[in-house]
Structure formats: C-alpha cells, structure tokens
Scaffold this motif. Structure first.
Motif, PDB file in Angstrom:
ATOM      1  N   UNK A   1       0.725  -1.255  -0.031  1.00  0.00           N
ATOM      2  CA  UNK A   1      -0.171  -0.084  -0.122  1.00  0.00           C
ATOM      3  C   UNK A   1       0.840   1.403  -0.053  1.00  0.00           C
ATOM      4  N   UNK A   2       1.865   1.168   0.830  1.00  0.00           N
ATOM      5  CA  UNK A   2       2.689   2.414   0.949  1.00  0.00           C
ATOM      6  C   UNK A   2       3.542   2.558  -0.479  1.00  0.00           C
ATOM      7  N   UNK A   3       4.128   1.596  -1.089  1.00  0.00           N
ATOM      8  CA  UNK A   3       4.751   1.740  -2.441  1.00  0.00           C
ATOM      9  C   UNK A   3       3.747   2.301  -3.405  1.00  0.00           C
ATOM     10  N   UNK A   4       2.606   1.661  -3.450  1.00  0.00           N
ATOM     11  CA  UNK A   4       1.721   2.031  -4.802  1.00  0.00           C
ATOM     12  C   UNK A   4       1.119   3.456  -4.467  1.00  0.00           C
ATOM     13  N   UNK A   5       1.100   3.727  -3.117  1.00  0.00           N
ATOM     14  CA  UNK A   5       0.494   5.111  -2.673  1.00  0.00           C
ATOM     15  C   UNK A   5       1.582   6.241  -3.220  1.00  0.00           C
ATOM     16  N   UNK A   6       2.919   5.971  -2.993  1.00  0.00           N
ATOM     17  CA  UNK A   6       4.065   6.930  -3.456  1.00  0.00           C
ATOM     18  C   UNK A   6       3.972   7.070  -4.937  1.00  0.00           C
ATOM     19  N   UNK A   7       3.901   6.101  -5.709  1.00  0.00           N
ATOM     20  CA  UNK A   7       3.975   5.890  -7.024  1.00  0.00           C
ATOM     21  C   UNK A   7       2.601   6.626  -7.601  1.00  0.00           C
ATOM     22  N   UNK A   8       1.479   6.420  -7.185  1.00  0.00           N
ATOM     23  CA  UNK A   8       0.476   7.514  -7.561  1.00  0.00           C
ATOM     24  C   UNK A   8       0.361   8.474  -7.246  1.00  0.00           C
ATOM     25  N   UNK A   9       0.829   9.188  -6.220  1.00  0.00           N
ATOM     26  CA  UNK A   9       1.080  10.619  -6.055  1.00  0.00           C
ATOM     27  C   UNK A   9       1.960  11.269  -6.662  1.00  0.00           C
ATOM     28  N   UNK A  10       3.332  10.332  -7.003  1.00  0.00           N
ATOM     29  CA  UNK A  10       4.262  10.925  -7.998  1.00  0.00           C
ATOM     30  C   UNK A  10       3.928  11.093  -9.109  1.00  0.00           C
ATOM     31  N   UNK A  11       2.888  10.157  -9.767  1.00  0.00           N
ATOM     32  CA  UNK A  11       2.462  10.257 -11.146  1.00  0.00           C
ATOM     33  C   UNK A  11       1.567  11.646 -11.217  1.00  0.00           C
ATOM     34  N   UNK A  12       0.810  11.724 -10.171  1.00  0.00           N
ATOM     35  CA  UNK A  12      -0.040  12.994 -10.131  1.00  0.00           C
ATOM     36  C   UNK A  12       0.722  14.251 -10.233  1.00  0.00           C
ATOM     37  N   UNK A  13       1.872  14.185  -9.167  1.00  0.00           N
ATOM     38  CA  UNK A  13       2.455  15.461  -9.236  1.00  0.00           C
ATOM     39  C   UNK A  13       3.345  15.734 -10.541  1.00  0.00           C
ATOM     40  N   UNK A  14       4.089  14.681 -11.337  1.00  0.00           N
ATOM     41  CA  UNK A  14       4.745  14.974 -12.246  1.00  0.00           C
ATOM     42  C   UNK A  14       3.787  14.980 -13.604  1.00  0.00           C
ATOM     43  N   UNK A  15       2.744  14.183 -13.689  1.00  0.00           N
ATOM     44  CA  UNK A  15       2.325  14.120 -14.949  1.00  0.00           C
ATOM     45  C   UNK A  15       1.134  14.954 -15.103  1.00  0.00           C
ATOM     46  N   UNK A  16      -0.063  14.729 -14.213  1.00  0.00           N
ATOM     47  CA  UNK A  16      -1.257  15.072 -14.071  1.00  0.00           C
ATOM     48  C   UNK A  16      -1.441  16.505 -13.825  1.00  0.00           C
ATOM     49  N   UNK A  17      -0.600  16.908 -12.648  1.00  0.00           N
ATOM     50  CA  UNK A  17      -0.872  18.322 -12.290  1.00  0.00           C
ATOM     51  C   UNK A  17      -0.630  19.425 -13.349  1.00  0.00           C
TER      52      UNK A  17
END
Length: 273
Positions: free
Chosen positions: A112-128
């Motif tokens: 859960x921790x690993x996938x949570x960090x990946x998802x937040x990183x994708x949002x910050x880098x790609x979607x925001x």
C-alpha cells in the motif's frame, strides 16, 4: 431470462450454485479494491487513470519480493534499493501461523505504501501540470504512464510468471454437501470489507472526505472557500494508490502468481466495475 437461469441452477444444484457464488464474491472483492482507485480519481478530476492497473501490478511484485526474499524493494535501475524485513521463515511450510499473519500484514502495509507513493508521484509529475488542458491530453498521459509502469515491472521481475508460496491459512470454513469455502477465500473478504468501511467513513465523515466531495462538485468554488485543491487531489491519488497496493497484495497471496502485463487485464475488469 437471467433470473430464470439463476433460479433454475440454484434449484437443480444448490451446492454448486452456492460455491460459485462465493467464488464470485471473493474475486469481486479484489476487483472492487482496484475499481475504487479508478472511481476516486474520476470523481475528483474526471480522469480515467489508466496507469492504475499497472500500479496494482507493481503492488503484486512488491508482495512477491516480501514473501520470497523477505525484503521491501524499490526498483532503481540498473539495481534496486532493498530493505531487509524481520520476517524470519514465514514463507516456509513449517512456519507458525503467527509468523504468516505478520508477513501478510507486512505485505499489505508495504505494498500500500509503495503504490501510494507511485500514484502521488504520477499525479505531481504528469497530471498536475496538465490540469487545465483539454481532457484528451491527461488521458494520453495516463496511457503513457501505464506503458512506463508496465516496463518497470518487466525490467524488475522479467517477463515470465512470478510465483510465490502460499502463506494464507488452509482448510475449509464450512462444507455443505458438495460446496466448500476455504479460509484463504475468507481472508480476501476479511481484508476487503474493513477497507471499504474505512474508506466510506473517511469520505462521508471526515474533514478530508468533505474536502474531496466538495472538490468533486466544484473545484473553483472549493478553492474560494479555503480548500487546498492540490492537496485534496494528491490525497485522493494517495488513497487510490493505497487501495491498488492492498488489492495487489491480496491478489498475489490469493492467486499465488503475478506477471508484468497483469495490470492491463485486471485494470480492464476494474474499469468495467
């Protein structure tokens, strides 16, 4: 016609009908955890995060590493960061039930921790940066991240199936005529239902949940009323990633294998759900 067919099967073979129904509920619980990640993100910014299924796949790989190697791994090519965990011999047949339960909890937590960090990183880098762009732009970006995560899994664990030993409890909870329901099936539901209840409470009754619902209704008005929209969106992606990690851990432990292209198939089921 469907109702007639179901009733006919239930009357003719009630034990088989019950067993297949319970299997469907168990598999549906895994799909539900993955599907909620799609739903949360779409409800906030109306984006279908196609990278979500592949994030789930990386969660299964993380669980594989914890069970087989007793370590938390972060792929940093051409090597990996490895954090040894005090799991002992939980993956062996002779290990105690307490040790296995501890390993299952560690799989859930770190996946859960690993996938949570990946998802937040994708949002910050790609979607925001693309938040005010036409809808097609972030959608294409999501598909691109899906390919990236799939390739990360391919390099991390190779192309073949990645098996892991069964550490879930064995035996049947009940046996009625020809129908059986095992402890390993029950564990899936026992993990899924508390997570769904906790998520429902968080969204309905907490300050962060109210901010999520307000942002979903009107992002501009929420910002004017003092809600930090960026933080709320990141929190939503963190929740979605944590659910993907939980689903990945449960799937890997329950099915006993994973593969780098698993995210596409399971992601498609979850997207439909």
């Amino acid at each position: 016609l469907i109702g007639y067919w179901l009733i006919k099967n239930a009357v003719e073979s009630p034990d088989r009908f019950l067993e297949v129904t319970l299997i469907g509920i168990t598999n549906g619980s895994i799909y539900a955890l993955v599907a909620l990640g799609y739903t949360l993100v779409y409800g906030i910014i109306e984006l279908v995060n196609f990278a979500h299924g592949d994030n789930f796949m990386l969660g299964t790989f993380q669980t594989n590493g914890i069970v087989n190697d007793g370590s938390f791994q972060i792929p940093l090519f051409p090597t990996s960061f490895v954090l040894a965990l005090p799991l002992g011999t939980a993956a062996t047949a002779s290990s105690s039930s307490g040790q296995k339960i501890y390993t299952i909890l560690m799989c859930l937590f770190f996946s859960m921790l690993f996938c949570m960090v990946i998802n937040v990183s994708i949002e910050r880098i790609g979607y925001k940066p693309l938040r005010n762009q036409p809808r097609l732009v972030p959608l294409i970006t999501a598909i691109g991240f899906s390919f990236i995560l799939q390739d990360v899994g391919l390099v991390w664990k190779d192309a073949g199936p990645q098996p892991l030993p069964n550490i879930l409890p064995t035996g049947n909870i009940f046996h009625w005529r020809g129908a059986t329901y095992g402890w390993n099936d029950f564990i899936v539901i026992a993990v899924t239902i508390p997570l769904l209840i906790a998520l429902s409470y968080l969204v309905r009754s907490t300050r962060s949940g109210k901010a999520m619902r307000a942002t979903a209704q009107d992002m501009d008005a929420s910002s004017m009323m003092g809600i930090n929209v960026d933080r709320t969106i990141s929190f939503t992606f963190a929740l979605g990633g944590a659910l993907a990690g939980a689903a990945g851990a449960i799937y890997a432990l329950y099915i006993g294998t994973s593969k780098f292209d698993l995210g596409f198939r399971l992601g498609l089921f979850a997207f439909t759900a």
